[in-house]
Every structure is written in structure tokens, then in C-alpha cells.
Scaffold this motif. Sequence first.
Motif, PDB file in Angstrom:
ATOM      1  N   GLY A 164      20.051  42.458 -13.849  1.00  0.00           N
ATOM      2  CA  GLY A 164      21.213  43.256 -14.259  1.00  0.00           C
ATOM      3  C   GLY A 164      21.055  44.726 -13.916  1.00  0.00           C
ATOM      4  N   PRO A 165      19.982  45.401 -14.413  1.00  0.00           N
ATOM      5  CA  PRO A 165      19.789  46.813 -14.065  1.00  0.00           C
ATOM      6  C   PRO A 165      19.622  47.047 -12.563  1.00  0.00           C
ATOM      7  N   VAL A 166      18.917  46.130 -11.866  1.00  0.00           N
ATOM      8  CA  VAL A 166      18.706  46.332 -10.430  1.00  0.00           C
ATOM      9  C   VAL A 166      20.009  46.173  -9.659  1.00  0.00           C
ATOM     10  N   SER A 167      20.899  45.284 -10.115  1.00  0.00           N
ATOM     11  CA  SER A 167      22.195  45.151  -9.436  1.00  0.00           C
ATOM     12  C   SER A 167      23.035  46.411  -9.623  1.00  0.00           C
ATOM     13  N   LEU A 168      22.853  47.096 -10.754  1.00  0.00           N
ATOM     14  CA  LEU A 168      23.529  48.375 -10.968  1.00  0.00           C
ATOM     15  C   LEU A 168      22.947  49.437 -10.053  1.00  0.00           C
ATOM     16  N   LEU A 169      21.620  49.528 -10.032  1.00  0.00           N
ATOM     17  CA  LEU A 169      20.935  50.540  -9.232  1.00  0.00           C
ATOM     18  C   LEU A 169      21.221  50.375  -7.750  1.00  0.00           C
ATOM     19  N   SER A 170      21.306  49.120  -7.290  1.00  0.00           N
ATOM     20  CA  SER A 170      21.478  48.843  -5.869  1.00  0.00           C
ATOM     21  C   SER A 170      22.910  48.993  -5.394  1.00  0.00           C
ATOM     22  N   GLY A 171      23.852  49.228  -6.312  1.00  0.00           N
ATOM     23  CA  GLY A 171      25.249  49.347  -5.925  1.00  0.00           C
ATOM     24  C   GLY A 171      25.927  48.016  -5.688  1.00  0.00           C
ATOM     25  N   LEU A 172      25.264  46.889  -6.025  1.00  0.00           N
ATOM     26  CA  LEU A 172      25.859  45.572  -5.817  1.00  0.00           C
ATOM     27  C   LEU A 172      26.824  45.195  -6.944  1.00  0.00           C
ATOM     28  N   ASN A 173      26.630  45.777  -8.122  1.00  0.00           N
ATOM     29  CA  ASN A 173      27.510  45.498  -9.258  1.00  0.00           C
ATOM     30  C   ASN A 173      27.660  46.761 -10.099  1.00  0.00           C
ATOM     31  N   PRO A 174      28.266  47.797  -9.537  1.00  0.00           N
ATOM     32  CA  PRO A 174      28.329  49.090 -10.243  1.00  0.00           C
ATOM     33  C   PRO A 174      29.418  49.109 -11.309  1.00  0.00           C
ATOM     34  N   ARG A 175      29.088  48.617 -12.509  1.00  0.00           N
ATOM     35  CA  ARG A 175      30.082  48.508 -13.575  1.00  0.00           C
ATOM     36  C   ARG A 175      29.601  49.248 -14.807  1.00  0.00           C
ATOM     37  N   PRO A 176      30.385  50.215 -15.291  1.00  0.00           N
ATOM     38  CA  PRO A 176      29.947  51.052 -16.408  1.00  0.00           C
ATOM     39  C   PRO A 176      29.590  50.276 -17.674  1.00  0.00           C
TER      40      PRO A 176
END
Length: 518
Positions: free
Chosen positions: A436-448
Motif C-alpha cells: 500500500g505505502p509503496v504503491s503511493l510512493l511509486s505513483g501507481l496508486n496516488p490516492r489521498p
Amino acid sequence: MDGHYLLGAVLALLFTLLFFYNLFAKRNDARSYSPEIDGNASGDYRSDNGRIDADVIIVGAGVAGAALAHTLGKDGRRVHVIERDLTEPDRIVGELLQPGGYLKLIELGLEDCLEGIEAQRIFGYALFKDGKSTRLAYPLEKFHSDISGRSFHNGRFIQKMREKSNSLPNVRLEQGTVTTLLEEKGTIRGVQYKNKNGDELTAYAPLTIVCDGCFSNLRRTLCTPKVENPSCFVGLVLENCNLPHSNHGHVILADPSPILFYPISNSEVRCLVDVPGQKVPSISSGEMATYLKNSVAPQIPPELYDAFIAAIEKGNIRTMPNRIMPANPQPTPGALLMGDAFNMRHPLTGGGMTVALSDIVLLRNLLRSLPDLNDSTTLCKYLESFYTLRKPVASTINTLAGALYKVFCASPDEARKEMREACFDYLSLGGICSSGPVSLLSGLNPRPISLFLHFFAVAIYGVGRLCLPYPSPKRIWLGVRLVLGASGIIFPIIKAEGVRQMFFPATVPAYYRAPHVH
């Protein structure tokens, strides 16, 4: 035992929320090197009265400016790019492109700019703390095998993009320094600039896009900048060494702040040492070398120690101030800010290029449904929409960068120490706690909302660590301070980014009818 049940119930609730959110949330899916660019190779938009006219003027030809020039030029716009220095840049940042940014690069048709520059594939991160380590993989299972992060020499990448944009017949790339935005009745009509011969010239276009980087001298005309300087990066290049985990970025949670390692060519590894504050030890006097040898070297993995010392003794030590600047535009007819001139976050997570390329895809799609840029009223509405529609993606990446930097820095405060330890252990749990955090960091799932839930899941996990197996008044109070400290980290960042824009974004305007690009 009651504590176990309580912690289990809280974590179960959080993971259930995260599971269903990620289940139903929409995912944001998606050639030779030239050392110099001939700035006069492309078309000249000089009208009969001597003015240089184009559809779009772009100030700056870094990552954002060069990518934007190619994108708009490919769509048939006449583009005039003015860049202060067209020789190859030599920077110690802007060298890591996250997978989400690589997807945007593909969407823009610029992925071949990574060919021939020894760009390295990156599949995730390795995190080190107090002799322990954990590996965090990018969640790439649903993507084509070519999708991953990329790391490279920043200057080589920029030159390839400049070369590709300059090859279009309707893109004119010129070396010059823009001194003034030309304003007429509240609308930006063009720019005044000095060319490489020192001649004062003017250029006119219905749209001027300012992409002149973190040191922009034009941003004050178009926004209200609030720039913070939390730290500086000290950059080294390690030669002919092997990282503990190949094709991964490495983050060492050192004292006082993180150290980064990642490959930038077949034989080179970039090292960035974060030094808190605006001042760093002097390089010329030898203070920096002493600091790196005595304070930093003992904290890095033993596999890199000899190469690190050799890089220090070689003496090629560089510094770069890190800047944070939330997007705070003053919508101005005829002009737009993009890239680091507009919005910066701490470079710890390498999200800058991902934000810039995402912004370019959004702007391209908006402008595709506006064939005539001379319709200033409609153009102004589109530009205001851009500032609104970019928020969820940009603010997620910005907030994560700022929050992680504060959590990863060492602190004498006991609650902050516990938060740092909890974050490392939470990411080490695997499953959704790491993906979850890595998908945010990588821009693959940028959801607030996903960012918000994970951040406080770390805090609650930290409270559980403190209160199990037997809570004491001291540990309960420390847990309360931990949650308060976590709130003190993330809420000011969210406030600066804009609560409403992050969590309650505007719907897409009716006039936004650009086709989806696969």
C-alpha cells in the motif's frame, strides 16, 4: 490479553477499510545521445512586424519543459522554448523516475529517451535501520514486464528529451534568458528575453508556460511562493561497487537523517546524504570530508563502505539545497506554472518527475479539446481547471514525501523515536502494509485517503507495540504522544496542500472532453 484483542480489533478495522478501498478504487493505470543541442535548428515564428509568434512559449527546457515541448509540438502546436543553458545539465537530483512516472513517460511517447544513457531498472526499495533491513517491492504484478522505475544521469535524460522535441518541425528550441513576462491588461502576452548573443528580444504567444525550475525568477508573478529549506543533499558517486540489493533504491535510516543509494549507470551508484538545516560543513576546508568519514560512513552497509570512502577521497563532493513549496497559484490569464517552478516536495521519495509528467499528461488532454488558444476567456477556464484536477495526484505524492522525511529523521523525542521504529516494522510486515505505502510512493496508486489511512495505521501499530503485552501508564502516555506527534506531522502538510482539494476534488468540467490515451 484484553490489549491483544483491542489492538487486533483496531488493526482488523483499518485493514478491512483499506482492503475494500483498494478493491473498489480506480487505479491510475495507465535514440542516440547528443551532448549539445543546436538552438537554431527548428522553425522561426517571426511575423511581418518582427515579432516572434507561436502558440505556446515554454520558459525552461528541463524535464518538464522538454517533455511539454515535445508533447504540445506533437499535437500540432507551434512551440517556442527558451532555455538559459542548452549544454548538458549536471545535477545530483532528478535521477530516479518512479514506475508511475515511467507510465506517464510512455503515455507521452518519450520512453525511448531512456535508451542509450545506461538507465537502470528499479524494482523497489531496501530499507536499513540499526543493523536490520527489509525489502519493499513495487506492486508491478498487473503491469507489462517493462514497467518499473528507472534511474539515470539527469543531464543525459534531459538532453535526449531536448533532442527529441527539437526534431519536430514546429518546435523551436533557443538558448536565452527570460527576464520579464509581458503583461497587457492583466493578461500575459509573451516574454522579454536575452538570446545567447545578448540581444534583447520579445516573443509573443497566447499561452506562456513557465518551467524554469526550483530557482525560478518568474514564479512570483504567477504564484505566492512559500519555500522551505528543511535540509541539503550532499552528493557522491560510488564507482564499481555492488549494492546489497541490485536494481533497488536503498534508504538508510541514519542519524540525524536518511542516506540514499541507487544506481545511475552500469558502473556508478549515486549516494545522497541528507544534512538537516540550510548550512552544511564546508567542502573547501575539508570539514565535509571529515563529517562524511566520521559521522556518516559508520552507518552505511559494509558492502558500500570502501567505495564510499574512496568517493570521499576522490573529492567530487556536491551539495544541493532541498526545497519544499506547496502549489499556491494566482491564476493569471495567458500563463501557467509547471514543474519545480510551481510545486516542490522533499526529494527523499523521488516523486518530482512523476508529478511533473502527470501534470503534462493532464494539461495535454485539457488543451486537446481547445483548438484555438487565442480564445483567452476559455483558455483561462481550462488553466484554472488544470490547477484543480492535478491536486489529488500531486498532493498525495507531496504529502507522503514530507511525512516520510519527518518520520525517517532521528529525533531525541521518545514519541518520534517510537514512530520511526513503528514505521520500519509496519513496512516490514509485508502484504498491504508494504504494498500500500509503496504503491503511493511509486505513483501507481496516488490516492489521498489511502495515504491518510496507512499513516495512522502506522501510528496505531506503534501504540499497540507500546501497550502489549501489559500496558503501563507511562507507555499509554507515550502512545498518546505518538498519535499526537503523527497528527502534528501530517495535518500541517495536508493543510498546506489543501484539505478540500485533496479529499474532495472537483468533478471534471463539462468542457473537458479529451480522449483517454492508453
